[in-house]
Design a protein around this motif. Structure first.
Motif, mmCIF file in Angstrom:
data_model
loop_
_atom_site.group_PDB
_atom_site.id
_atom_site.type_symbol
_atom_site.label_atom_id
_atom_site.label_comp_id
_atom_site.label_asym_id
_atom_site.label_seq_id
_atom_site.Cartn_x
_atom_site.Cartn_y
_atom_site.Cartn_z
ATOM 1 N N HIS A 1 11.666 -83.925 26.857
ATOM 2 C CA HIS A 1 11.867 -84.951 27.260
ATOM 3 C C HIS A 1 12.868 -84.844 28.710
ATOM 4 C CE1 HIS A 1 10.738 -88.829 25.351
ATOM 5 N NE2 HIS A 1 10.656 -88.072 24.656
ATOM 6 N N SER A 2 13.032 -83.703 29.353
ATOM 7 C CA SER A 2 13.627 -83.442 30.648
ATOM 8 C C SER A 2 12.747 -82.056 31.057
ATOM 9 C CB SER A 2 15.046 -83.340 30.413
ATOM 10 O OG SER A 2 15.200 -82.028 29.555
ATOM 11 N N GLY A 3 13.213 -82.191 32.694
ATOM 12 C CA GLY A 3 12.604 -80.965 33.165
ATOM 13 C C GLY A 3 11.188 -80.523 33.027
ATOM 14 N N LEU A 4 10.827 -79.271 32.908
ATOM 15 C CA LEU A 4 9.727 -78.709 32.809
ATOM 16 C C LEU A 4 8.982 -79.253 31.590
ATOM 17 C CD1 LEU A 4 10.378 -74.934 33.642
ATOM 18 C CD2 LEU A 4 9.586 -76.949 35.132
ATOM 19 N N GLY A 5 9.672 -79.442 30.579
ATOM 20 C CA GLY A 5 8.892 -79.972 29.010
ATOM 21 C C GLY A 5 8.505 -81.485 29.653
ATOM 22 N N ALA A 6 9.130 -82.098 30.406
ATOM 23 C CA ALA A 6 8.722 -83.586 30.672
ATOM 24 C C ALA A 6 7.671 -83.447 31.529
ATOM 25 C CB ALA A 6 9.874 -84.669 31.124
ATOM 26 N N ALA A 7 7.596 -82.814 32.420
ATOM 27 C CA ALA A 7 6.499 -82.514 33.510
ATOM 28 C C ALA A 7 5.069 -82.079 32.739
ATOM 29 C CB ALA A 7 6.908 -81.584 34.522
ATOM 30 N N CYS A 8 5.404 -81.210 31.950
ATOM 31 C CA CYS A 8 4.454 -80.686 31.273
ATOM 32 C C CYS A 8 3.794 -81.517 30.043
ATOM 33 C CB CYS A 8 4.846 -79.347 30.261
ATOM 34 S SG CYS A 8 3.623 -78.665 29.482
ATOM 35 N N ALA A 9 4.786 -82.651 29.428
ATOM 36 C CA ALA A 9 4.041 -83.549 28.617
ATOM 37 C C ALA A 9 3.000 -84.622 29.323
ATOM 38 C CB ALA A 9 5.318 -84.208 27.782
ATOM 39 N N ALA A 10 3.719 -85.150 30.613
ATOM 40 C CA ALA A 10 3.147 -85.969 31.288
ATOM 41 C C ALA A 10 1.700 -85.366 31.984
ATOM 42 C CB ALA A 10 3.835 -86.098 32.737
ATOM 43 N N ARG A 11 1.628 -84.146 32.205
ATOM 44 C CA ARG A 11 0.217 -83.499 32.707
ATOM 45 C C ARG A 11 -0.633 -83.392 31.439
ATOM 46 N NH1 ARG A 11 -2.377 -80.057 36.778
ATOM 47 N NH2 ARG A 11 -4.378 -79.898 35.674
ATOM 48 N N LEU A 12 0.032 -82.826 30.404
ATOM 49 C CA LEU A 12 -1.108 -82.643 29.368
ATOM 50 C C LEU A 12 -1.625 -84.181 28.911
ATOM 51 C CD1 LEU A 12 0.354 -79.661 27.065
ATOM 52 C CD2 LEU A 12 -1.221 -79.678 29.052
ATOM 53 N N ARG A 13 -0.635 -85.006 28.966
ATOM 54 C CA ARG A 13 -1.276 -86.364 28.502
ATOM 55 C C ARG A 13 -2.299 -86.806 29.491
ATOM 56 N NH1 ARG A 13 4.667 -87.750 27.188
ATOM 57 N NH2 ARG A 13 4.588 -87.835 24.817
ATOM 58 N N ALA A 14 -2.289 -86.670 30.572
ATOM 59 C CA ALA A 14 -3.072 -86.843 31.755
ATOM 60 C C ALA A 14 -4.513 -86.134 31.501
ATOM 61 C CB ALA A 14 -2.428 -86.700 33.030
ATOM 62 N N ASP A 15 -4.464 -84.911 30.870
ATOM 63 C CA ASP A 15 -5.622 -84.167 30.560
ATOM 64 C C ASP A 15 -6.075 -84.682 29.396
ATOM 65 O OD1 ASP A 15 -5.111 -82.999 33.199
ATOM 66 O OD2 ASP A 15 -4.374 -81.122 32.187
ATOM 67 N N GLY A 16 -5.747 -85.521 28.642
ATOM 68 C CA GLY A 16 -6.220 -86.274 27.542
ATOM 69 C C GLY A 16 -5.731 -85.706 26.261
ATOM 70 N N ILE A 17 -4.755 -84.854 26.304
ATOM 71 C CA ILE A 17 -4.251 -84.159 25.005
ATOM 72 C C ILE A 17 -3.006 -85.133 24.449
ATOM 73 C CG2 ILE A 17 -2.671 -82.263 24.397
ATOM 74 C CD1 ILE A 17 -4.303 -80.597 26.633
ATOM 75 N N GLU A 18 -3.321 -85.209 23.134
ATOM 76 C CA GLU A 18 -2.191 -85.980 22.479
ATOM 77 C C GLU A 18 -0.901 -85.272 22.314
ATOM 78 O OE1 GLU A 18 -1.201 -87.609 18.200
ATOM 79 O OE2 GLU A 18 -2.877 -87.054 18.366
ATOM 80 N N VAL A 19 0.366 -85.605 22.854
ATOM 81 C CA VAL A 19 1.429 -84.712 22.819
ATOM 82 C C VAL A 19 2.647 -85.422 21.955
ATOM 83 C CG1 VAL A 19 3.370 -84.064 24.345
ATOM 84 C CG2 VAL A 19 1.185 -84.116 25.356
ATOM 85 N N VAL A 20 3.220 -84.466 21.292
ATOM 86 C CA VAL A 20 4.287 -84.802 20.517
ATOM 87 C C VAL A 20 5.554 -84.140 20.858
ATOM 88 C CG1 VAL A 20 5.067 -84.521 17.996
ATOM 89 C CG2 VAL A 20 2.751 -84.984 18.371
ATOM 90 N N THR A 21 6.607 -84.801 21.209
ATOM 91 C CA THR A 21 7.657 -84.126 21.671
ATOM 92 C C THR A 21 8.886 -83.985 20.737
ATOM 93 O OG1 THR A 21 8.704 -86.244 22.330
ATOM 94 C CG2 THR A 21 7.379 -85.106 24.068
ATOM 95 N N PHE A 22 9.203 -82.555 20.710
ATOM 96 C CA PHE A 22 10.629 -82.116 19.981
ATOM 97 C C PHE A 22 11.611 -81.976 20.977
ATOM 98 C CE2 PHE A 22 8.816 -79.376 16.290
ATOM 99 C CZ PHE A 22 7.975 -80.625 15.908
ATOM 100 N N ASP A 23 12.993 -82.715 20.778
ATOM 101 C CA ASP A 23 14.031 -82.838 21.661
ATOM 102 C C ASP A 23 15.076 -83.283 20.968
ATOM 103 O OD1 ASP A 23 15.641 -83.294 24.097
ATOM 104 O OD2 ASP A 23 13.681 -82.756 25.221
ATOM 105 N N VAL A 24 16.410 -83.049 21.605
ATOM 106 C CA VAL A 24 17.516 -83.669 21.092
ATOM 107 C C VAL A 24 17.667 -85.073 21.351
ATOM 108 C CG1 VAL A 24 18.573 -81.545 20.898
ATOM 109 C CG2 VAL A 24 18.893 -82.457 22.948
ATOM 110 N N SER A 25 17.000 -85.377 22.651
ATOM 111 C CA SER A 25 16.988 -86.839 23.102
ATOM 112 C C SER A 25 16.482 -87.589 21.912
ATOM 113 C CB SER A 25 16.330 -86.948 24.220
ATOM 114 O OG SER A 25 15.952 -88.293 24.560
#
Length: 224
Positions: free
Chosen positions: A10-34
């Motif tokens: 939910h921040s920084g590189l992790g958030a950017a990576c989540a956005a990119r993988l979702r755009a590529d059609g991958i289901e993303v599950v986030t682990f974060d303290v947020s």
């Protein structure tokens, strides 16, 4: 559809990576303290990690992005608690999530793991001894695990970014940030989406003959 867990998603590189993988059609599950994460997880808590991995179900991709900068001071002024905290997030946290996920990846015969290390783990940054040492440990762990899993269909690689424009660097002392930025021949910091593009390839089926490797994304800073 492939599924991915991204720690620190939910921040920084992790958030950017989540956005990119979702755009590529991958289901993303986030682990974060947020509180906005799919699973609110502190990677320093083994029980919480194990419970979240069990609840998330099978995944094909893991990106270990959760991390902290740690103390900005000389090594001899670093307290044992500061040193331990940096390792507990950056190294032990990465270990905990990998340990919980690898058995099911091996059972399924396919997986991609990307650990986010740092140029600091290769070069060492002054006044960031704890951070640099922790990222060197992530590199060593990646190399060993890549060999252990080489015949299983589960590939493990690391990336070593130089300075990237993320919220985490807001906690880095300005003089330290200026120094490590000055080491980049391109003369600029990297963008999170540039790193996410590299991670997207490393987590794809196109990456098929690389494991236990470290990919620099440093604007020319890397020398080995």
């Amino acid at each position: 559809m492939r599924r991915a867990i991204i720690t620190g998603g939910h921040s920084g590189l992790g958030a950017a990576c989540a956005a990119r993988l979702r755009a590529d059609g991958i289901e993303v599950v986030t682990f974060d303290v947020s509180p906005d994460a799919d699973f609110i997880v502190d990677v320093t808590d083994t029980r919480a990690v194990d419970a979240a991995v069990a609840a998330a179900g099978p995944v094909d991709i893991l990106v270990n992005s959760a991390g902290i900068v740690g103390p900005n001071k000389p090594l001899w002024e670093t307290s044992p608690d500061e040193w331990t905290r940096t390792f507990d997030v950056n190294v032990h946290g990465t270990f905990r999530v990998i340990r919980a996920l690898v058995p099911t990846m091996v059972e399924r015969g396919w997986g991609r793991i990307v650990n986010i290390a740092s140029m600091a783990g290769k070069d060492g940054n002054p006044n960031l001894s704890a951070y640099s040492a922790s990222k060197a440990a992530v590199i060593g762990m990646t190399k060993s695990l890549g060999k252990e899993l080489a015949k299983t269909g589960v590939l493990v690689n690391a990336i070593a970014p130089a300075v990237i424009d993320t919220p985490m660097n807001a906690t880095t002392a300005p003089d330290v940030l200026q120094h490590i930025t000055s080491l980049i021949p391109m003369g600029r910091v990297g963008r999170a989406e540039e790193v996410a593009a590299l991670i997207a390839w490393l987590t794809s089926a196109e990456c098929s003959f690389s494991t236990g490797a470290v990919y620099d994304i440093s604007g020319g800073r890397a020398t080995y």
